[in-house]
Design a protein around this motif. Structure first.
Motif, PDB file in Angstrom:
ATOM      1  N   PRO A  10       0.822  -1.205   0.000  1.00 27.76           N
ATOM      2  CA  PRO A  10       0.000   0.000   0.000  1.00 27.76           C
ATOM      3  C   PRO A  10       0.853   1.251   0.000  1.00 27.76           C
ATOM      4  CG  PRO A  10       0.012  -1.056   2.166  1.00 27.76           C
ATOM      5  CD  PRO A  10       0.693  -1.984   1.238  1.00 27.76           C
ATOM      6  N   ALA A  11       0.422   2.253  -0.771  1.00 32.83           N
ATOM      7  CA  ALA A  11       1.163   3.510  -0.878  1.00 32.83           C
ATOM      8  C   ALA A  11       1.137   4.246   0.456  1.00 32.83           C
ATOM      9  CB  ALA A  11       0.555   4.382  -1.977  1.00 32.83           C
ATOM     10  N   ARG A  13       0.364   7.126   1.942  1.00 30.15           N
ATOM     11  CA  ARG A  13      -0.391   8.287   1.499  1.00 30.15           C
ATOM     12  C   ARG A  13       0.038   9.570   2.173  1.00 30.15           C
ATOM     13  NH1 ARG A  13      -6.676   6.390   0.864  1.00 30.15           N
ATOM     14  NH2 ARG A  13      -6.331   4.746  -0.675  1.00 30.15           N
ATOM     15  N   SER A  18       4.234  13.022  -0.268  1.00 31.07           N
ATOM     16  CA  SER A  18       2.980  12.682  -0.930  1.00 31.07           C
ATOM     17  C   SER A  18       2.213  13.931  -1.337  1.00 31.07           C
ATOM     18  CB  SER A  18       2.107  11.818   0.004  1.00 31.07           C
ATOM     19  OG  SER A  18       1.518  12.616   1.008  1.00 31.07           O
ATOM     20  N   ARG A  20      -1.015  14.200  -1.373  1.00 35.12           N
ATOM     21  CA  ARG A  20      -2.099  14.414  -0.411  1.00 35.12           C
ATOM     22  C   ARG A  20      -1.640  15.299   0.741  1.00 35.12           C
ATOM     23  NH1 ARG A  20      -3.473   9.347  -2.186  1.00 35.12           N
ATOM     24  NH2 ARG A  20      -5.689   8.993  -2.536  1.00 35.12           N
ATOM     25  N   SER A 196      -9.157  13.450  -0.622  1.00 29.92           N
ATOM     26  CA  SER A 196      -9.337  12.001  -0.723  1.00 29.92           C
ATOM     27  C   SER A 196     -10.124  11.618  -1.973  1.00 29.92           C
ATOM     28  CB  SER A 196     -10.040  11.473   0.533  1.00 29.92           C
ATOM     29  OG  SER A 196      -9.271  11.745   1.684  1.00 29.92           O
ATOM     30  N   ARG A 200      -8.514  10.107  -5.662  1.00 34.96           N
ATOM     31  CA  ARG A 200      -8.830   8.679  -5.737  1.00 34.96           C
ATOM     32  C   ARG A 200      -8.453   8.057  -7.084  1.00 34.96           C
ATOM     33  NH1 ARG A 200     -14.476   7.452  -3.277  1.00 34.96           N
ATOM     34  NH2 ARG A 200     -13.313   8.260  -1.480  1.00 34.96           N
ATOM     35  N   ASP A 203      -5.070   6.717  -6.906  1.00 40.47           N
ATOM     36  CA  ASP A 203      -4.984   5.428  -6.210  1.00 40.47           C
ATOM     37  C   ASP A 203      -5.314   4.283  -7.171  1.00 40.47           C
ATOM     38  OD1 ASP A 203      -4.318   6.662  -3.851  1.00 40.47           O
ATOM     39  OD2 ASP A 203      -6.374   6.776  -3.123  1.00 40.47           O
ATOM     40  N   ARG A 204      -6.350   4.505  -7.973  1.00 36.53           N
ATOM     41  CA  ARG A 204      -6.706   3.464  -8.942  1.00 36.53           C
ATOM     42  C   ARG A 204      -5.592   3.257  -9.953  1.00 36.53           C
ATOM     43  NH1 ARG A 204     -10.561   4.482 -12.207  1.00 36.53           N
ATOM     44  NH2 ARG A 204     -11.191   6.608 -11.664  1.00 36.53           N
ATOM     45  N   ARG A 207      -2.908   1.222  -8.256  1.00 38.63           N
ATOM     46  CA  ARG A 207      -3.274  -0.198  -8.185  1.00 38.63           C
ATOM     47  C   ARG A 207      -3.150  -0.870  -9.547  1.00 38.63           C
ATOM     48  NH1 ARG A 207      -7.226   1.871  -4.560  1.00 38.63           N
ATOM     49  NH2 ARG A 207      -8.768   1.962  -6.240  1.00 38.63           N
TER      50      ARG A 207
END
Length: 463
Positions: A10-11, A13, A18, A20, A196, A200, A203-204, A207
């Motif tokens: 997992p990144a 975050r 980052s 974020r 967030s 997102r 994040d996709r 992945r």
């Protein structure tokens, strides 16, 4: 473990680098500056407004007081009626007035049951004010003089406790702080939600990239916003182009091998004929030796080119069980008097980020070499961790000395010329392993028994 084989976890975050965290820190900075600016300006403005209101109110009251006080013929001070503000009637309310005539009786408000006001503030006909000690603490005191015909100068003074002004400002400041703090929390929560939700798609994309690295996908999958769609499209185009390039490289390598082997075979036949003739025997032997060297280098360089072309490409992956099972079956047929065993504590479903063709060639070399030298048994052991690329091929043959182990992967090395082979297998295996971030190590068996252990493992970081 090598970075190329490190599992995509997992990144982080909220790492300091980052996006974020940077956006959230920017939100916190602007919320802090904005809310802090509002708090500072609002409290200062309110304090100024309240102070001005108090001062205006006291000026009105002292003027009203001067209009209500009369000097009787006997020199006594009288009031027509009480002041309009009832707080001057409440004992020690913080609102006080005082009127005095030198040499005469001083009259005071009903609220001033003790103490007195400083009459020095009333030193001329202009209204002045300053902070003086009053009956119940520091007080804002106003005063002025007015001449009474035949009686002298009347001193008028009126005061309000400074604490009343301070309490009003403090209450406002406290309530404002509570509400602005709630607003700041709401803004930060909103900023966090926006960050967030807004990030997102990244994040996709992460992945999808992890799936691509792990070999679970051949392209970047999913729908992305218009800002990311061009990037994803370009990456997929690059992946497709890279895959096509690898395929062309493999085809070209095969074509080159075919083109070189045919004339080399002709040259070898002619060299053998020359070697059988008495007059050209020496020349024929030299040509045969050099032809064998040429064949070795051609095979080695073609293997290097093939493995380098497919190494670490996007979507490159092999399921170790699917590759290893048919190779073991082939080895059992090729060496029927040897036993080939597989020990895999976690099963054979682990995925290695290695091209299936290259992995099959690498494992075939190691197993065939072990099968040639073993006496009875060849054992294949997989790592206990399914995500850890580690495999050991262990035989029960005579093994190698430390000096032989140091030279075993050199091109053309053959320790027993009676044994079939070209001396290229381990050299090619080492090149294929290195191209994919794997390390091939040869060593005596760990259990002390006779034999050799060939181990494939991930290179350490930075190797």
């Amino acid at each position: 473990m090598s970075a190329a084989f490190a599992p995509a976890g997992p990144a982080r975050r909220w790492h300091w680098r980052s996006l974020r965290l940077r956006i959230l820190l920017a939100v916190l900075l602007w919320v802090s500056l904005g809310i802090g600016g509002i708090w500072f300006s609002a409290t200062r403005l309110f304090a100024k407004h309240v102070e001005q209101q108090y001062h205006e109110e006291l000026e009105v009251h002292i003027k009203e007081l001067a209009g209500l006080v009369r000097v009787a013929p006997d020199g006594r001070l009288r009031m027509d009626r009480p002041l309009s503000d009832p707080r001057y009637l409440v004992p020690l309310s913080g609102y006080y007035w005082q009127v005095s005539l030198p040499g005469r009786e001083t009259i005071r408000s009903a609220s001033m049951t003790r103490g007195r006001l400083d009459q020095s503030v009333a030193h001329d006909s202009t209204i002045h004010h300053h902070i003086e000690d009053g009956p119940t603490g520091p007080a804002i005191t106003y005063g002025f003089l007015r001449d009474a015909p035949g009686a002298g100068q009347v001193h008028y003074a009126i005061a309000t406790d400074e604490r009343l002004l301070d309490e009003a400002i403090t209450r406002f400041t406290r309530e404002l702080t509570v509400w602005l703090s709630a607003l700041a929390l709401a803004l930060v929560a909103t900023g966090l939600a926006v960050v967030s939700v807004g990030l997102r798609p990244l994040d996709r994309l992460a992945r999808a990239t992890a799936r691509l690295r792990a070999g679970a996908a051949a392209r970047l999958e999913g729908d992305y916003p218009t800002e990311l769609a061009p990037l994803v499209g370009d990456l997929n185009a690059f992946i497709d182009h890279n895959r096509q390039t690898v395929e062309r490289a493999r085809v070209e390598a095969g074509n080159l091998a075919h083109a070189l082997r045919t004339p080399l075979a002709v040259m070898t036949d002619e060299a053998e004929r020359l070697a059988h003739r008495e007059t050209t025997r020496n020349a024929g032997r030299i040509l045969l030796e050099q032809g064998q060297v040429m064949a070795q280098h051609i095979e080695y360089q073609l293997a290097r080119a093939s493995s380098a072309a497919g190494a670490r490409g996007p979507g490159t992956a092999s399921q170790i069980g699917e590759v290893l099972t048919p190779i073991l079956s082939a080895m059992r047929r090729l060496h029927p008097d040897r036993e080939f065993l597989l020990r895999a504590p976690t099963g054979t479903g682990a995925v290695w980020p290695v091209d299936p063709v290259d992995l099959a060639e690498l494992l075939s070399i190691l197993l065939d070499n072990a099968g040639k030298w073993s006496r009875h048994q060849v054992r294949v052991e997989l790592a206990a961790e399914p995500d850890l690329p580690e495999l050991a091929v262990i035989d029960d043959g005579p093994g190698l000395t430390p000096d032989q182990i140091a030279r075993a992967c050199d091109i053309g090395t053959r320790f027993d010329t009676a044994m079939p082979g070209s001396g290229l297998g381990l050299a090619i295996a080492r090149e294929i392993a290195g191209a994919y971030g794997l390390r091939l190590t040869l060593s005596p068996r760990a259990d002390g028994a006779s034999g050799l252990e060939a181990r494939l493992s991930a290179l350490p970081d930075g190797a």
